[in-house]
Design a protein around this motif. Structure first.
Motif: not given
Length: 431
Positions: A181-190, A211-214
């Motif tokens: 979900a974060l990746k779809r919003e261009s937030l790079h996470a591991t 949106q993933a946070f909201k």
């Protein structure tokens, strides 16, 4: 905003922080930006970054400016931070142009002082070690008690930028689904290495706008804090107290671990903090939590003695483990604060212990690096309370990584674990 206007904003914010020396800088910053809603997200980040660079380099900046005549003002601190970060004097002078929204031109005194810094670095080997590693002189002996010969390396790691960690809310998604979900919003996470629920983002990313946070799929929570919750080993059929719940970060994680079942009581002495938890609980979809405000003369603890399976005591502490995140805390902390905190922690431990039922567990945690607030506090508690013992290592929760299950307590630091500094110990009430 223009670069000059951003610099002016940073200087204004630094002035506000200096004018409220006993208030946390992040609280002052929140108020500052709330009163200036015209400042956009990108501008806020730029302004905050410059101010936090100054706070992280406070002692080193003053060391470089020690021969400056007159006061060392927020103006010259911000400018010095920029010069020591590699900006040219020509660029800095342009920012102090005196034009609309810009600061007035540098005075000859400021210009001369800043000119001497060109080509230099913020850290210098000839600086006293407490200056170079940004800690108060008086706390050095306490840090050495904790780290011994490794103290310089540990404090060097404390100068780094903090990580931005999230916890996947397993009430709504798996960790893998949260990552996607974060990746779809261009937030790079591991995925984090130690917490089974943790997610780490690279750099400073606008996660609260995602949106993933909201939607409550993720919550902001340092990996170390997540591991404290893992140490509680919460289960759906249990009754649990989060005794110093604050705004509910660990309460949320406990509710998730319990699959929204059982019962949690989130306690605190600050009504506003408990009220702040309401929105977070609703967003996360949590409904097994009751809030309780602890007041003077409150009979709640006495009436519920020996009735909880788990009691989590995230005690008020020096916060030395969060110095990467809250560099201004280094400037506020005093020896008297330590003495008062140690006494308060002991009182809280004794009260909270009365809530633990026979065979139940109490988890004591701090975000402190100091032995006085951690191991020594536990040793003193066990001497006062012979009905408690340290949880045997073979009973430590399997949710914790193996390296943290070798004994009843663990300590985390940025150098060793890549987390904030945390201490946690699991105690068991005798049957």
């Amino acid at each position: 905003m223009t670069p000059s206007a951003r610099l002016s904003g940073a200087i204004d914010l630094l002035c506000a922080i200096q004018n409220a020396p006993r208030r946390p800088a992040d609280a002052t910053a929140n108020t500052f930006f709330r009163e200036r809603r015209y400042i956009g997200g990108g501008d806020r980040r730029t302004i905050s970054n410059l101010v936090w660079d100054v706070l992280r380099g406070w002692r080193r900046l003053h060391w470089h400016l020690q021969n400056t005549k007159g006061d060392i003002s927020p103006r010259i601190l911000c400018a010095a931070s920029m010069v020591l970060s590699g900006n040219s004097m020509e660029h800095v002078r342009q920012l102090f142009s005196g034009e609309r929204y810009a600061q007035s031109p540098l005075t000859s005194r400021e210009d001369i002082a800043l000119k001497t810094l060109e080509g230099k670095e913020l850290s210098q080997q000839k600086q006293p070690i407490a200056v170079r590693l940004e800690y108060p002189d008086w706390i050095e002996s306490l840090l050495k008690e904790t780290f011994g010969s490794k103290m310089p390396d540990e404090m060097e790691a404390m100068l780094g930028l903090p990580t931005l960690d999230l916890r996947a809310n397993l009430l709504k998604v798996t960790r893998e689904e949260a990552l996607n979900a974060l990746k779809r919003e261009s937030l790079h996470a591991t995925a984090t290495q130690l917490s089974p629920w943790g997610i780490r983002l690279e750099g400073r990313q606008p996660v609260t706008a995602a949106q993933a946070f909201k939607d409550g799929l993720v919550e902001i929570q340092d990996e170390g804090s997540q591991l404290v919750v893992a140490a509680a080993d919460a289960h759906p059929d249990q009754r649990i107290v989060d005794y110093c719940a604050g705004a509910g970060g660990k309460t949320l994680a406990l509710a998730m671990a319990m699959n929204n079942k059982g019962h949690i009581v989130a306690c605190d002495v600050h009504e506003k903090r408990l009220e702040g938890a309401v929105k977070r609980l609703r967003r996360a979809g949590v409904h097994n939590v009751e809030r309780h405000l602890i007041t003077v003369g409150d009979k709640w603890v006495k009436r519920r003695a020996k009735s909880f399976d788990r009691v989590l005591v995230d005690a008020p502490c020096s916060g030395t483990g969060t110095w990467r995140r809250n560099p201004d805390a280094r400037l506020r902390l005093t020896p008297q604060d330590i003495e008062e905190l140690v006494q308060k922690q002991a009182e809280i431990l004794d009260r909270a212990a009365s809530l633990v039922k026979p065979g139940g567990r109490m988890i004591y945690a701090t975000c402190s690096l100091l032995t006085r607030e951690n191991d020594e506090q536990i040793s003193a508690f066990l001497k006062r309370n012979d009905n408690f013992v340290l949880l045997p290592a073979d009973e430590m929760p399997e949710l914790l990584p193996k390296i943290l299950r070798e004994k009843s307590s663990f300590s985390l630091t940025p150098l060793r674990n890549g987390t904030d500094g945390f201490f946690a110990c699991v105690l068991k009430r005798k049957e």
